[in-house]
Design a protein around this motif. Structure first.
Motif, PDB file in Angstrom:
ATOM      1  N   GLU A  11      31.887  38.355  37.555  1.00 34.28           N
ATOM      2  CA  GLU A  11      32.151  37.438  38.662  1.00 34.28           C
ATOM      3  C   GLU A  11      33.546  37.760  39.173  1.00 34.28           C
ATOM      4  O   GLU A  11      34.518  37.626  38.434  1.00 34.28           O
ATOM      5  N   GLU A 214      31.865  34.159  28.355  1.00 32.78           N
ATOM      6  CA  GLU A 214      32.534  34.492  29.610  1.00 32.78           C
ATOM      7  C   GLU A 214      34.024  34.596  29.349  1.00 32.78           C
ATOM      8  O   GLU A 214      34.638  33.662  28.837  1.00 32.78           O
ATOM      9  N   LYS A 265      30.820  26.320  26.891  1.00 37.68           N
ATOM     10  CA  LYS A 265      30.332  26.610  28.233  1.00 37.68           C
ATOM     11  C   LYS A 265      29.870  25.344  28.926  1.00 37.68           C
ATOM     12  O   LYS A 265      29.071  24.579  28.395  1.00 37.68           O
TER      13      LYS A 265
HETATM   14 MG    MG Z   1      30.753  31.605  35.805  1.00 31.14          MG
END
Ligand code: MG
Ligand code: ADP
Ligand code: ZN
Length: 483
Positions: A11, A214, A265
């Motif tokens: 991203e 992430e 998350k």
């Molecule tokens: Mg994301």
């Protein structure tokens, strides 16, 4: 880590090169005093209304077209709700269900093969501010809202990336496209091009993706490599020990070279997304999209292909020259100044990708060509073509042009860099060497052809490195006869 396949989805947050913020007129310039660029809108005061900056939509459309996305004629801004001190409204205005661009792909070469990574979507959003820790005299923290409301594009890839090298090449190719389009400055250190990496592993041969983590906000390719490397090893160790990966957001610590857990998350429902009531849906008329399509500039990969096809440059030279639009434009200008042609193109490419790139690398920052002007580089090539300067002279002239600018011919004259092509001067130097090296001369004439190199070297030394190598070679051969 054999037996495991790495899977990455990226991203990217790219700051758009608009002069003002996305929903107010505040400037977007970097490096101002904290909170110098704020107003009631980007401070999130009650009762204010956002007004969408038209240029943000233009840039998003341009980017989507360049990356082959489907541009949505209707897209919707949404509130992403969360609490953080650098987010005065308590929500970020972003896009959720109906982003402006869907699909698309980024193309690049990896180890000589063509690769395509699919894009999921591109959406527009506002940046948050920045917490500054320990800035006040008493050591307390502050918030700088200069960045709050700065327009971003978030570019989301599919989990198509299978190696660290591929992740880096994807990012370089994407960054080059954004810079060509003039929508982003590509500056990783200042955070105007930053990336979150989603990383998972699965057994080789599996088609079921593993649970991902992430890693947030990496601002250099080096850190990205280290972070993914570390993260892959961490996940493999857990799985091989019989454990499970917990989906979470992690931060990379460059000092320790590790990632560590930041928070579990969050799911989309944690953000309670809903359509932004203060902004109508964004409508992009089809005619507008077609006009933007026609106005697209030539993109890096097309330019590289043209350099190979029309100028006979190697794939490597073409790729390096076109990676940065400024460098490609510099190359074009230098080539025009030298009068064009494949031979000049090759020489100019060699100098830009060799000597000039080395100097830029040493300088660390600043323009990739320093104070060297395209016409001056063309002048250097002309001096080489005319036999006025050779290798060592070229290096010195380019170095001075890079640091100080100026005219190559004047530098050659002032520094005495011209090589000596005058036959009688070369003959005198050759005669002296032949007289002083009877042994080598005899062995050369007896058939040891390699000794020519030694004798050329001696003549060059006698001429303080300024002999024209071609002339020195020719004169020596003539005087020595064939071996
Ligand atoms: Mg994301
Ligand atoms: P979120 O909005 O929570 O970040 P998304 O579904 O938009 O989640 O996905 C974010 C990124 O994660 C995308 O770039 C996607 O390609 C990537 N991704 C999804 N699943 C995986 C996986 N198993 N391994 C690696 N990356 C993944
Ligand atoms: Zn403002």
């Amino acid at each position: 880590m054999s037996g495991w396949q790495l899977v990455i989805g990226l991203e990217v947050h790219a700051q758009l090169l608009t002069r003002s913020k996305i929903f107010c007129g505040c400037p977007t310039t970097f490096g101002a005093e904290p909170n110098a660029h704020v107003c009631p809108v980007c401070l999130g005061m009650p009762g204010v209304l956002p007004a969408l900056n038209r240029q943000v939509v233009e840039f998003a459309v341009r980017t989507g077209l360049a990356l082959g996305c489907a541009i949505q004629e209707k897209s919707v801004f949404a509130r992403k709700n969360y609490f953080y001190p650098d987010l005065p409204k308590g929500y970020q205005v972003s896009q959720y269900e109906l982003p402006i661009c869907q699909g698309g792909e980024v193309e690049f070469a990896l180890d000589g093969a063509e690769r395509r990574v699919r894009l999921t979507r591109i959406h527009m959003e506002e940046d948050a501010g920045k917490n500054l820790h320990g800035v006040a005299a008493d050591g307390s923290s502050g918030v700088d809202l200069n960045r709050a409301g700065v327009p971003l594009l978030e570019i989301v890839s599919e989990p198509d990336i299978r190696s660290i090298d591929e992740a880096v090449e994807y990012l370089k190719a994407l960054r080059a496209v954004l810079m060509y389009l003039g929508v982003n400055d590509g500056n990783l250190e200042e955070g105007s091009f930053r990336c979150d990496a989603n990383v998972s592993v699965m057994p080789v041969g599996s088609t079921v993706l593993g649970t991902r983590c992430e890693i947030k906000n990496m601002n250099s390719f080096r850190f990205l490599r280290q972070a993914i490397e570390y993260e892959m090893r961490r996940q493999v160790e857990i799985l091989e020990g019989g454990g499970k990966i917990v989906q979470e957001t992690r931060l990379f610590d460059p000092q320790r070279g590790e990632t560590r857990s930041m928070r579990s998350k969050e799911e989309a429902h944690d953000y309670r997304y809903f359509p932004e009531p203060d902004l109508p849906p964004v409508r992009v008329p089809a005619a507008w999209i077609e006009e933007a399509r026609r106005a697209l500039p030539e993109l890096p990969r097309a330019r590289a292909a043209r350099y190979q096809r029309d100028l006979g440059l190697s794939a490597y030279d073409a790729a390096v020259l076109t990676a940065d639009r400024r460098t490609a434009e510099f190359f074009d200008a230098a080539l025009v100044a030298r009068g064009g042609g494949a031979e000049a193109a090759k020489r100019i490419a060699n100098l830009i990708n060799g000597e000039v790139a080395r100097l830029a690398n040493e300088a660390g920052s600043g323009a990739p060509q320093g104070k060297l002007a395209p016409a001056a580089l063309a002048g250097v090539v002309r001096l080489v073509d005319e036999g006025v300067i050779g290798g060592p002279g070229v290096r010195q002239v380019i170095e001075e042009l890079f640091r100080e600018g100026g005219d190559p011919q004047a530098i050659v004259a002032a520094r005495g860099l011209a090589q000596v092509s005058d036959e009688s001067a070369v003959e005198a130097a050759a005669d002296a060497v032949i007289a002083a090296s009877p042994d080598e001369v005899a062995r050369y004439r007896a058939g040891n052809a390699k000794l020519l190199g030694f004798l050329v070297g001696q003549v060059m030394k006698g001429m303080k490195g300024k002999g024209n190598p071609a002339v020195v070679n020719a004169v020596l051969r003539r005087k020595l006869g064939s071996p």
